[in-house]
Design a protein around this motif. Structure first.
Motif, PDB file in Angstrom:
ATOM      1  N   GLN A 537       4.440 -13.122  22.541  1.00 39.56           N
ATOM      2  CA  GLN A 537       3.552 -14.208  22.100  1.00 39.56           C
ATOM      3  C   GLN A 537       2.384 -13.607  21.324  1.00 39.56           C
ATOM      4  OE1 GLN A 537       2.978 -17.035  20.865  1.00 39.56           O
ATOM      5  NE2 GLN A 537       3.512 -18.233  22.662  1.00 39.56           N
ATOM      6  N   PHE A 538       1.880 -14.399  20.365  1.00 38.76           N
ATOM      7  CA  PHE A 538       0.680 -13.974  19.626  1.00 38.76           C
ATOM      8  C   PHE A 538      -0.515 -14.814  20.097  1.00 38.76           C
ATOM      9  CE2 PHE A 538       2.998 -17.171  17.191  1.00 38.76           C
ATOM     10  CZ  PHE A 538       2.034 -18.152  17.021  1.00 38.76           C
ATOM     11  N   TYR A 539      -1.706 -14.227  20.002  1.00 39.56           N
ATOM     12  CA  TYR A 539      -2.930 -14.931  20.405  1.00 39.56           C
ATOM     13  C   TYR A 539      -4.038 -14.666  19.385  1.00 39.56           C
ATOM     14  CZ  TYR A 539      -0.482 -15.169  24.844  1.00 39.56           C
ATOM     15  OH  TYR A 539       0.468 -15.406  25.804  1.00 39.56           O
ATOM     16  N   ALA A 540      -4.644 -15.741  18.888  1.00 34.15           N
ATOM     17  CA  ALA A 540      -5.855 -15.579  18.076  1.00 34.15           C
ATOM     18  C   ALA A 540      -7.006 -15.318  19.047  1.00 34.15           C
ATOM     19  CB  ALA A 540      -6.110 -16.838  17.270  1.00 34.15           C
ATOM     20  N   LEU A 541      -7.840 -14.359  18.713  1.00 33.18           N
ATOM     21  CA  LEU A 541      -8.921 -13.979  19.638  1.00 33.18           C
ATOM     22  C   LEU A 541     -10.272 -14.464  19.144  1.00 33.18           C
ATOM     23  CD1 LEU A 541      -8.072 -10.218  20.383  1.00 33.18           C
ATOM     24  CD2 LEU A 541      -7.360 -12.235  21.688  1.00 33.18           C
ATOM     25  N   GLU A 542     -11.046 -15.020  20.054  1.00 29.79           N
ATOM     26  CA  GLU A 542     -12.460 -15.276  19.737  1.00 29.79           C
ATOM     27  C   GLU A 542     -13.287 -14.080  20.175  1.00 29.79           C
ATOM     28  OE1 GLU A 542     -14.489 -19.128  19.957  1.00 29.79           O
ATOM     29  OE2 GLU A 542     -12.603 -19.786  20.871  1.00 29.79           O
ATOM     30  N   ASP A 543     -12.926 -13.540  21.350  1.00 32.75           N
ATOM     31  CA  ASP A 543     -13.667 -12.395  21.881  1.00 32.75           C
ATOM     32  C   ASP A 543     -12.800 -11.149  21.799  1.00 32.75           C
ATOM     33  OD1 ASP A 543     -15.772 -14.081  22.600  1.00 32.75           O
ATOM     34  OD2 ASP A 543     -14.675 -14.673  24.405  1.00 32.75           O
ATOM     35  N   LYS A 544     -13.471 -10.020  21.737  1.00 33.32           N
ATOM     36  CA  LYS A 544     -12.731  -8.751  21.680  1.00 33.32           C
ATOM     37  C   LYS A 544     -12.003  -8.508  23.003  1.00 33.32           C
ATOM     38  CE  LYS A 544     -15.568  -6.692  18.258  1.00 33.32           C
ATOM     39  NZ  LYS A 544     -16.575  -5.856  17.792  1.00 33.32           N
ATOM     40  N   VAL A 545     -10.920  -7.770  22.916  1.00 29.48           N
ATOM     41  CA  VAL A 545     -10.155  -7.404  24.116  1.00 29.48           C
ATOM     42  C   VAL A 545     -10.104  -5.880  24.166  1.00 29.48           C
ATOM     43  CG1 VAL A 545      -7.872  -7.493  25.195  1.00 29.48           C
ATOM     44  CG2 VAL A 545      -8.716  -9.457  23.909  1.00 29.48           C
ATOM     45  N   SER A 546     -10.279  -5.328  25.354  1.00 24.41           N
ATOM     46  CA  SER A 546     -10.208  -3.866  25.426  1.00 24.41           C
ATOM     47  C   SER A 546      -8.745  -3.414  25.359  1.00 24.41           C
ATOM     48  CB  SER A 546     -10.883  -3.357  26.701  1.00 24.41           C
ATOM     49  OG  SER A 546     -10.157  -3.824  27.813  1.00 24.41           O
ATOM     50  N   VAL A 547      -8.561  -2.235  24.799  1.00 24.62           N
ATOM     51  CA  VAL A 547      -7.229  -1.669  24.624  1.00 24.62           C
ATOM     52  C   VAL A 547      -7.328  -0.192  24.968  1.00 24.62           C
ATOM     53  CG1 VAL A 547      -5.284  -1.529  23.026  1.00 24.62           C
ATOM     54  CG2 VAL A 547      -7.110  -3.100  22.532  1.00 24.62           C
ATOM     55  N   SER A 548      -6.359   0.344  25.704  1.00 23.12           N
ATOM     56  CA  SER A 548      -6.444   1.778  25.998  1.00 23.12           C
ATOM     57  C   SER A 548      -5.064   2.384  26.231  1.00 23.12           C
ATOM     58  CB  SER A 548      -7.346   2.021  27.209  1.00 23.12           C
ATOM     59  OG  SER A 548      -6.814   1.348  28.310  1.00 23.12           O
ATOM     60  N   GLY A 549      -5.041   3.690  26.165  1.00 23.24           N
ATOM     61  CA  GLY A 549      -3.795   4.433  26.362  1.00 23.24           C
ATOM     62  C   GLY A 549      -4.060   5.898  26.163  1.00 23.24           C
ATOM     63  N   ASP A 550      -2.988   6.685  26.090  1.00 21.57           N
ATOM     64  CA  ASP A 550      -3.165   8.140  25.973  1.00 21.57           C
ATOM     65  C   ASP A 550      -3.934   8.543  24.722  1.00 21.57           C
ATOM     66  OD1 ASP A 550      -1.868   8.405  28.283  1.00 21.57           O
ATOM     67  OD2 ASP A 550       0.062   9.038  27.418  1.00 21.57           O
ATOM     68  N   LEU A 551      -3.821   7.734  23.678  1.00 23.85           N
ATOM     69  CA  LEU A 551      -4.471   8.130  22.415  1.00 23.85           C
ATOM     70  C   LEU A 551      -5.955   7.779  22.370  1.00 23.85           C
ATOM     71  CD1 LEU A 551      -1.655   7.134  19.927  1.00 23.85           C
ATOM     72  CD2 LEU A 551      -2.365   9.436  20.550  1.00 23.85           C
ATOM     73  N   GLY A 552      -6.418   7.021  23.366  1.00 22.08           N
ATOM     74  CA  GLY A 552      -7.837   6.670  23.376  1.00 22.08           C
ATOM     75  C   GLY A 552      -8.022   5.228  23.775  1.00 22.08           C
ATOM     76  N   SER A 553      -9.256   4.769  23.670  1.00 14.47           N
ATOM     77  CA  SER A 553      -9.505   3.371  24.034  1.00 14.47           C
ATOM     78  C   SER A 553     -10.457   2.751  23.028  1.00 14.47           C
ATOM     79  CB  SER A 553     -10.068   3.281  25.449  1.00 14.47           C
ATOM     80  OG  SER A 553     -11.232   4.051  25.523  1.00 14.47           O
ATOM     81  N   GLY A 554     -10.440   1.428  22.994  1.00 19.56           N
ATOM     82  CA  GLY A 554     -11.283   0.703  22.047  1.00 19.56           C
ATOM     83  C   GLY A 554     -11.075  -0.778  22.242  1.00 19.56           C
ATOM     84  N   THR A 555     -11.148  -1.531  21.125  1.00 19.66           N
ATOM     85  CA  THR A 555     -11.024  -2.983  21.255  1.00 19.66           C
ATOM     86  C   THR A 555     -10.095  -3.544  20.174  1.00 19.66           C
ATOM     87  OG1 THR A 555     -12.961  -3.246  19.840  1.00 19.66           O
ATOM     88  CG2 THR A 555     -13.343  -3.350  22.224  1.00 19.66           C
ATOM     89  N   ALA A 556      -9.606  -4.750  20.494  1.00 20.21           N
ATOM     90  CA  ALA A 556      -8.853  -5.523  19.498  1.00 20.21           C
ATOM     91  C   ALA A 556      -9.684  -6.752  19.159  1.00 20.21           C
ATOM     92  CB  ALA A 556      -7.509  -5.946  20.067  1.00 20.21           C
ATOM     93  N   SER A 557      -9.703  -7.120  17.873  1.00 22.06           N
ATOM     94  CA  SER A 557     -10.409  -8.338  17.442  1.00 22.06           C
ATOM     95  C   SER A 557      -9.422  -9.236  16.714  1.00 22.06           C
ATOM     96  CB  SER A 557     -11.517  -8.022  16.450  1.00 22.06           C
ATOM     97  OG  SER A 557     -12.396  -7.090  16.971  1.00 22.06           O
ATOM     98  N   PHE A 558      -9.787 -10.451  16.570  1.00 25.31           N
ATOM     99  CA  PHE A 558      -9.095 -11.472  15.751  1.00 25.31           C
ATOM    100  C   PHE A 558      -7.687 -11.831  16.250  1.00 25.31           C
ATOM    101  CE2 PHE A 558     -11.293  -8.888  12.235  1.00 25.31           C
ATOM    102  CZ  PHE A 558     -12.515  -9.489  12.486  1.00 25.31           C
ATOM    103  N   TRP A 559      -6.912 -10.813  16.631  1.00 22.82           N
ATOM    104  CA  TRP A 559      -5.483 -11.053  16.839  1.00 22.82           C
ATOM    105  C   TRP A 559      -4.934 -10.083  17.885  1.00 22.82           C
ATOM    106  CZ3 TRP A 559      -3.172 -15.032  14.384  1.00 22.82           C
ATOM    107  CH2 TRP A 559      -1.781 -15.127  14.474  1.00 22.82           C
ATOM    108  N   ALA A 560      -4.139 -10.598  18.804  1.00 23.49           N
ATOM    109  CA  ALA A 560      -3.492  -9.700  19.768  1.00 23.49           C
ATOM    110  C   ALA A 560      -2.128 -10.263  20.115  1.00 23.49           C
ATOM    111  CB  ALA A 560      -4.344  -9.571  21.024  1.00 23.49           C
ATOM    112  N   GLU A 561      -1.130  -9.431  20.021  1.00 26.39           N
ATOM    113  CA  GLU A 561       0.222  -9.854  20.371  1.00 26.39           C
ATOM    114  C   GLU A 561       0.645  -9.181  21.670  1.00 26.39           C
ATOM    115  OE1 GLU A 561       1.715 -10.674  15.800  1.00 26.39           O
ATOM    116  OE2 GLU A 561       2.057  -8.710  16.685  1.00 26.39           O
TER     117      GLU A 561
END
Ligand code: GAL
Length: 692
Positions: A537-561
C-alpha cells in the motif's frame, strides 16, 4: 582535415571584406565556416533589426574584443524579413551576416515563427492559438500562433525556405534554430480534429480507446472519436496522457515542416535544432528531438539562487536528448527580468556557470542578450552592453570566459562527459504523477533532483536518459519515479539486470501501464517477481516518518510505501519506525539479486542525508568510483574525454576558497600553472590536462 575545401567556403564568405580587413590566419580559421569554427563557442543573441545599420559595426567590434565568435539572429524578425505578404527583404540580413563574418563571428539563424507579423494574424486570424476555453489569442507579445494550423505551417514553411535558399550555402551560417522555446499548444478546431485523427490512428476503433481509457467510468463511453474533448487538465488521466503525446508529435511535425523547407537547401554541415527549457514538460523532449541534429537549451536560473546540482541535472538532461554534446543557446548575463525578484548572480558566477555548461557537455554558451531594445517587454533584462552602447560590468567577466574558451578549446574539442551512472527521466511518468500527485508536495522534478544530487556528488558524472535508451554502458541505473511502466520498458530493464546491471526504482514505480491505467499487479507491476517483493500500500504523508536500517537512519516525507518481501533472499535495507500503524516496522527499502545484477526498490521519499548513504552504498556495490575522491563540498568535478585525451574541469561553487589535491601533476590550461594541487578562489575554475 578538410582545410582546402573549408578554405574555399571561407574565401567565398570573406570575399567582399577581405580587402578591408586581414585578420591573422588563426583567427580567420577559427571564426568562420562550419567545422573551422572554434570548438568552444562564446556567443550572444543579437537583434540587428532593432538598430540602425550604422551601429552594427560598433557592436560586432565589442563582441570581437570579448572573444564572441557566434551570434544568433533572425528569431522574432519576421516582419523585417517579410514586411508584407510575399515581399521579402533580406538585404539587411545579408549585411548583418557579412559584417559578422568580418568580425570572425559565425551565425545561427533563427526562423522567426515564434513572432508572426501583424499582417499575417490580421489576414489569417485562424492561425492564432486558442486556449482550452475557446478564446483566441490576439496579436502582440509572441507565440500567439496555433502549432497545428495548416495555414500557419504553410506560411512558416515559406519563410524558412526563403531563408534557406539564401543562406543554406553561406559558410558563415553554422546552424538553424527553429522557432523559439516551443511551449503552448492550441485547442482550436483544427488542432482538435487532428487530435481525433491521431487517436483514431493510435487505437484503430473507438471500442479499443473506450477499453484502454476505462470510459465506463462516469459514463464517458464514446461513440465516435469526434466526441472526445481536448483538455490538459481535470480529465480522465488516459485522455490527459494521450493529449500530451499528441502535443509532442505535433511539435515534432511542426519542426518537420520547417526542416523540409531548410534541409534541401542547406549544406549538411549546418545543424538544425530548437531551443528548449530544461525540465519543461509541455512535450516529450525525446520525441521532439528525434528529428533534430543537436539539442540546445536556454539556461536560466532566474535569481541569484544558483543550485548547481539542479542546473547540472538540466545540462545532463539536455545532453541526453540526442545523447551527445549540446549547446546552451541562451543564458543570463547575470540577471533576468521575469522572476519575482530579478536578483543578480554574484561576480564570478557567470563564469562559473559558463564552465559548468562546458563541463556537462556544452560546446557553445550564448548570452541573452547582447543589448536591450530601447523599448519592448524586456528592457530590464541582463545584457552585455547598456542602452548607451558601452559595456556593462559583466562584459569583462564574459570576455574572460571567451578568452578561456580560446585557451582550452583545442584540448576540449571532440570530448564529451562519460558516465557509468544513469538517471531515467520519463515524461509519461512525470505527467502521470503530476495529473494526480496525491500529495501536492510530490513534485516529480524535485524528486529527480533529489536523486541526482547525491549520485552526481559521489560518482561525479551522471547521464540523464530516457527509459528507452540503451542501458549497457551503465553500472547503475536509477529510475526515481517510473510510475508508468509498460511491459516493453520492463523487459528492457530486466534485460539490463539479467546481464549484470544494477537497477534502482524510486517510490511510485511500476503503478501504471502505457495508457495511464492501473497495472493489475501491485507495484512495481511487471518487475515484482524479479524484485522478490512488492508494494502492499502507498501512503501520502503529512508528517515525517522515521526510517532506519544497517545503512543509517533518517526520515521519509511526502510519501511512504509499505513494502513486503516475497522471496527468501530479498533483503530489507530500511524499515519504517512508528507511524500510522500500517507502516510501523514495515520494509521501506528492499533489494534482490536478479540474473547477475540486482533490483532495489526505495519506497519512500527519503531525506537527503539518508538518500546519500543509500546511493553511496549502491555505487560501491556497483563498483562506481569517483573521478577525483575527497574533493571539498561545493567543488564540482567534470571530466570530458575523447580519443586518447581527457580534460578535468574543477569549479568551486563556494563563496570561499577551496583546496583540491590532484592525483598527479596537471597543467591548468587557463593560467599555464602546473601542479599536483589547486587552490580555487570563490567561484574559481581550473581546466586541467595531465602532463605527458
Ligand atoms: C527566453 C526567451 C528569450 C528571452 C529570454 C529572457 O525564454 O527565449 O527570447 O525572452 O527568455 O530571459
Amino acid at each position: 582535415m578538410q582545410s582546402g575545401k573549408a578554405f574555399r567556403w571561407l574565401a567565398a564568405a570573406m570575399l567582399p571584406v577581405v580587402v578591408a580587413f586581414t585578420p591573422s590566419p588563426r583567427v580567420l580559421a577559427q571564426a568562420t565556416a562550419y567545422s573551422d569554427k572554434p570548438p568552444l563557442l562564446l556567443g550572444a543573441a543579437w537583434y540587428p533589426e532593432q538598430w540602425p545599420e550604422s551601429r552594427w559595426d560598433a557592436d560586432l567590434s565589442l563582441m570581437e574584443v570579448a572573444h564572441i565568435h557566434l551570434v544568433r539572429i533572425g528569431e522574432f524578425a519576421w516582419s523585417a524579413m517579410e514586411p508584407s505578404e510575399g515581399k521579402y527583404d533580406f538585404v539587411w540580413m545579408d549585411h548583418a551576416i557579412a559584417l559578422a563574418a568580418r568580425h570572425h563571428i559565425c551565425v545561427v539563424l533563427g526562423t522567426p515563427t515564434a513572432a508572426p507579423p501583424a499582417w499575417l494574424t490580421t489576414k489569417y486570424p485562424d492561425t492564432l492559438r486558442m486556449d482550452e476555453n475557446g478564446v483566441r489569442d490576439e496579436h502582440g507579445n509572441r507565440q500567439q500562433f496555433s502549432f497545428a494550423s495548416g495555414r500557419y505551417r504553410r506560411l512558416a514553411h515559406e519563410i524558412a525556405e526563403k531563408m534557406a535558399e539564401r543562406y543554406g550555402q553561406n559558410s558563415n551560417v553554422v546552424g538553424w534554430q527553429l522557432d523559439n522555446e516551443y511551449a503552448e499548444p492550441s485547442f482550436d478546431p483544427e488542432a482538435k480534429a487532428q487530435f481525433h485523427a491521431w487517436l483514431k490512428s493510435k487505437y484503430g476503433n473507438i471500442e479499443s480507446l473506450n477499453n484502454h481509457w476505462t470510459t465506463a467510468y462516469w459514463s464517458q463511453t464514446y461513440d465516435t472519436f469526434d466526441e472526445i474533448p481536448a483538455r490538459q487538465d481535470k480529465e480522465n488521466p488516459a485522455l490527459l496522457l494521450d493529449w500530451k503525446h499528441f502535443v509532442s508529435y505535433t511539435w515534432k511535425s511542426y519542426s518537420e515542416n520547417q526542416i523540409t523547407a531548410i534541409r534541401p537547401h542547406a549544406d549538411k554541415r549546418q545543424f538544425i535544432t530548437t531551443n528548449t527549457m530544461g525540465w519543461f514538460d509541455g512535450f516529450d523532449a525525446y520525441i521532439v528531438h528525434s528529428n533534430l541534429d543537436i539539442a540546445a537549451w536556454d539556461d536560466y536560473i532566474g535569481n541569484e539562487h544558483y543550485d548547481y546540482f539542479d542546473n547540472g541535472a538540466r545540462h545532463d538532461l539536455t545532453r541526453g536528448f540526442r545523447n551527445k554534446n549540446f549547446w546552451v543557446m541562451e543564458t543570463q548575463p547575470a540577471f533576468v527580468n521575469w522572476h519575482r525578484i530579478n536578483s543578480s548572480l554574484a561576480r564570478g558566477q557567470v563564469r562559473d556557470m559558463a564552465w559548468q555548461a562546458i563541463g556537462h557537455g556544452a560546446d557553445a554558451v550564448e548570452y541573452w542578450q547582447w543589448r536591450s531594445a530601447l523599448n519592448g517587454q524586456e528592457q530590464y533584462h541582463g545584457v552585455l552592453v547598456g542602452a548607451d552602447g558601452t559595456p556593462v560590468p559583466v562584459y569583462d567577466e564574459i570576455k574572460q570566459v571567451g578568452d578561456e574558451f580560446e585557451k582550452a578549446g583545442k584540448a576540449l574539442a571532440e570530448t564529451t562527459p562519460q558516465s557509468s551512472v544513469a538517471l531515467i527521466n520519463d515524461y509519461d511518468s512525470r505527467w502521470a504523477i503530476d495529473f494526480q500527485r496525491h500529495n501536492r508536495d510530490f513534485d516529480p522534478v524535485a524528486e529527480m533532483v533529489a536523486f541526482y544530487k547525491p549520485l552526481r556528488n559521489q560518482a561525479q558524472g551522471v547521464d540523464v536518459i530516457s527509459a528507452h535508451a540503451p542501458l549497457d554502458p551503465y553500472k547503475l541505473v536509477v529510475a526515481p519515479g517510473l510510475n508508468v511502466l509498460p511491459r516493453e520498458v520492463a523487459d528492457h530493464l530486466l534485460e539490463y539486470v539479467k546481464h549484470g546491471g544494477n537497477l534502482v526504482l524510486g517510490p511510485r514505480s511500476g503503478m501504471k501501464d502505457e495508457y495511464d491505467g492501473l497495472n493489475v499487479e501491485r507495484q512495481p507491476g511487471p518487475l515484482v517477481d524479479s524484485l522478490g517483493g512488492r508494494v502492499e500500500q502507498f501512503y501520502a504523508l503529512e508528517d515525517k516518518v522515521s526510517v532506519s536500517g544497517d545503512l543509517g537512519s533518517g526520515t521519509a516525507s511526502f510519501w511512504a510505501e509499505q513494502l513486503s518481501t516475497r522471496s527468501q533472499d530479498t533483503q530489507v535495507l530500511l524499515r519504517y519506525g512508528v507511524s500510522n500503524g500500517w507502516l510501523d516496522g514495515q520494509p521501506a527499502v528492499i533489494t534482490h539479486k536478479a540474473g547477475t545484477g540486482s533490483i532495489t526498490y526505495i519506497g519512500a521519499w527519503l531525506d537527503d542525508d539518508l538518500l546519500a548513504k543509500i546511493t553511496a552504498s549502491l555505487l560501491q556495490e556497483s563498483h562506481v568510483q569517483p573521478i577525483l575522491p575527497n574533493t571539498p563540498d561545493g567543488v564540482e568535478v567534470c571530466l570530458r574525454s575523447g580519443a586518447n585525451k581527457s580534460v578535468l574541469i574543477l569549479i568551486n561553487h563556494n563563496k570561499a576558497q577551496a583546496h583540491i589535491d590532484l592525483p598527479h601533476t596537471m597543467n591548468d590550461l587557463l593560467n599555464g600553472a602546473s601542479s599536483a594541487s589547486v587552490d580555487l578562489p570563490a567561484y574559481g575554475v581550473a581546466v586541467l590536462k595531465a602532463n605527458k
